[in-house]
Design an enzyme around this catalytic site. Structure first.
Site, PDB file in Angstrom:
ATOM      1  N   ARG A 185      -0.755  -9.163  13.224  1.00 42.59           N
ATOM      2  CA  ARG A 185      -1.273  -8.136  12.309  1.00 42.59           C
ATOM      3  C   ARG A 185      -2.067  -8.766  11.168  1.00 42.59           C
ATOM      4  O   ARG A 185      -3.075  -8.208  10.723  1.00 42.59           O
ATOM      5  CB  ARG A 185      -0.126  -7.275  11.778  1.00 42.59           C
ATOM      6  CG  ARG A 185       0.416  -6.332  12.862  1.00 42.59           C
ATOM      7  CD  ARG A 185       1.820  -5.834  12.556  1.00 42.59           C
ATOM      8  NE  ARG A 185       1.874  -5.009  11.390  1.00 42.59           N
ATOM      9  CZ  ARG A 185       2.952  -4.868  10.613  1.00 42.59           C
ATOM     10  NH1 ARG A 185       4.047  -5.553  10.882  1.00 42.59           N
ATOM     11  NH2 ARG A 185       2.919  -4.072   9.590  1.00 42.59           N
ATOM     12  N   LYS A 193       0.830  -1.209   0.000  1.00 41.97           N
ATOM     13  CA  LYS A 193       0.000   0.000   0.000  1.00 41.97           C
ATOM     14  C   LYS A 193       0.869   1.266   0.000  1.00 41.97           C
ATOM     15  O   LYS A 193       0.655   2.172  -0.794  1.00 41.97           O
ATOM     16  CB  LYS A 193      -0.923   0.017   1.233  1.00 41.97           C
ATOM     17  CG  LYS A 193      -1.894  -1.154   1.283  1.00 41.97           C
ATOM     18  CD  LYS A 193      -2.824  -1.072   2.491  1.00 41.97           C
ATOM     19  CE  LYS A 193      -2.114  -1.136   3.823  1.00 41.97           C
ATOM     20  NZ  LYS A 193      -1.410  -2.416   4.076  1.00 41.97           N
ATOM     21  N   ARG A 233      -9.568   0.989   8.378  1.00 39.54           N
ATOM     22  CA  ARG A 233      -9.200  -0.388   8.696  1.00 39.54           C
ATOM     23  C   ARG A 233     -10.311  -1.115   9.448  1.00 39.54           C
ATOM     24  O   ARG A 233     -10.151  -2.300   9.749  1.00 39.54           O
ATOM     25  CB  ARG A 233      -7.951  -0.394   9.554  1.00 39.54           C
ATOM     26  CG  ARG A 233      -6.653  -0.713   8.809  1.00 39.54           C
ATOM     27  CD  ARG A 233      -5.532  -0.544   9.800  1.00 39.54           C
ATOM     28  NE  ARG A 233      -4.346  -1.253   9.541  1.00 39.54           N
ATOM     29  CZ  ARG A 233      -3.205  -0.698   9.115  1.00 39.54           C
ATOM     30  NH1 ARG A 233      -3.149   0.570   8.797  1.00 39.54           N
ATOM     31  NH2 ARG A 233      -2.131  -1.425   9.000  1.00 39.54           N
ATOM     32  N   ARG A 248      11.225  -1.868  11.339  1.00 40.59           N
ATOM     33  CA  ARG A 248      10.125  -1.464  12.208  1.00 40.59           C
ATOM     34  C   ARG A 248       9.969  -2.471  13.335  1.00 40.59           C
ATOM     35  O   ARG A 248      10.091  -3.665  13.118  1.00 40.59           O
ATOM     36  CB  ARG A 248       8.822  -1.386  11.395  1.00 40.59           C
ATOM     37  CG  ARG A 248       8.586  -0.035  10.778  1.00 40.59           C
ATOM     38  CD  ARG A 248       7.433  -0.027   9.816  1.00 40.59           C
ATOM     39  NE  ARG A 248       6.192  -0.590  10.355  1.00 40.59           N
ATOM     40  CZ  ARG A 248       5.023  -0.531   9.726  1.00 40.59           C
ATOM     41  NH1 ARG A 248       4.943   0.051   8.539  1.00 40.59           N
ATOM     42  NH2 ARG A 248       3.949  -1.062  10.265  1.00 40.59           N
ATOM     43  N   ARG A 295      11.395  -5.885   5.247  1.00 47.19           N
ATOM     44  CA  ARG A 295      11.202  -4.439   5.052  1.00 47.19           C
ATOM     45  C   ARG A 295      12.184  -3.630   5.903  1.00 47.19           C
ATOM     46  O   ARG A 295      12.435  -3.957   7.052  1.00 47.19           O
ATOM     47  CB  ARG A 295       9.764  -4.062   5.425  1.00 47.19           C
ATOM     48  CG  ARG A 295       9.520  -2.545   5.374  1.00 47.19           C
ATOM     49  CD  ARG A 295       8.065  -2.200   5.270  1.00 47.19           C
ATOM     50  NE  ARG A 295       7.267  -2.646   6.399  1.00 47.19           N
ATOM     51  CZ  ARG A 295       5.943  -2.520   6.467  1.00 47.19           C
ATOM     52  NH1 ARG A 295       5.274  -1.971   5.470  1.00 47.19           N
ATOM     53  NH2 ARG A 295       5.293  -2.959   7.522  1.00 47.19           N
TER      54      ARG A 295
END
Ligand code: ADP
Ligand code: AMP
Length: 212
Positions: free
Chosen positions: A163, A13, A85, A152, A119
């Protein structure tokens, strides 16, 4: 013009939102980025969000919605990344910024896990990389502003599982919400960043409010 990007964590996203914003001259609003900025500045809002983010849970609707409402107050052209969300957020959004199109980016779970654990993000500007899929020119350093790249805190195996579960339970139902009045555009999020960008542009091509 309001375009929202839906999809599980790691679907791409943020990566696509940056490109879409540039291509269509939209403002990019990422609620995750807004929260991380508040956290860095140690604001009350950041403190309120911290424990939820660390656990991989959603920040309560009232907090998120107030933040988005304030952010979009002075504009008309936005791509929202990571918001809404929940159904409550989606319904509330309609009252102050009606959505023209909701693009759902779908990616299988095993690919999501690999994307999230690999990531790396720039500590200052939030620029996004991947250790193998999209490495920076110099390892550990942001191409754009030379900042240190970090992982992160919520991109660990354990939090990623939580998640993905939260996504399935609370966010995935938005697919039906936007499909009901034909605002849903579903695209395959696998393949290269360019391939996905092309699919998104093709899907959005039929939206009257957007330039073709
Ligand atoms: P989201 O905002 O949906 O959580 P990101 O845009 O941050 O997802 O992407 C998650 C990770 O996957 C990042 O490391 C990013 O570089 C990488 N990524 C994004 N799109 C692709 C793609 N099409 N192919 C491979 N890796 C990708
Ligand atoms: P993201 O950067 O989009 O992966 O978001 C990181 C974290 O911020 C999420 O795991 C949530 O804890 C929180 N967050 C971001 N957007 C929202 C939202 N719309 N509603 C609730 N929590 C959110």
């Amino acid at each position: 013009v309001i375009v929202v990007l839906l999809g599980p964590p790691g679907a791409g996203k943020g990566t696509q939102a940056v490109r879409l914003a540039r291509a269509l001259d939209l403002e990019h609003v990422s609620t995750g980025d807004l929260f991380r900025d508040h956290l860095r500045r140690r604001t009350d809002l950041g403190e309120a969000a911290e424990s939820y983010m660390r656990a991989g849970d959603l920040v309560p609707d009232s907090i998120v919605t107030a933040m988005v409402r304030e952010r979009v107050a002075d504009g008309t052209r936005f791509v929202l990344d990571g918001f809404p969300r929940t159904l409550a957020q989606a319904q509330e959004l309609e009252s102050f910024a009606p959505v023209d199109a909701a693009v759902l980016i779908t990616v299988p779970d095993d690919v999501l896990r690999a994307r999230l654990t690999g990531r790396r993000v720039c500590a200052v500007g939030g620029h996004v990389y991947h250790v193998t899929e999209h490495p920076p020119r110099e390892a550990g350093v942001c191409d754009v502003d030379g900042s240190l790249l970090i992982q992160r805190e919520d991109d660990t195996e354990e939090t990623v599982s939580r998640r993905l579960e939260v996504y399935r339970e609370q966010t995935r139902p938005l697919r039906d919400y936007y499909a009901l009045d034909s605002r849903l555009l579903e695209i395959d999020g696998t393949g290269s960043v360019e391939t996905v960008a092309r699919r998104m542009a093709a899907a959005l091509g039929g939206i009257p409010a957007l330039p073709s």
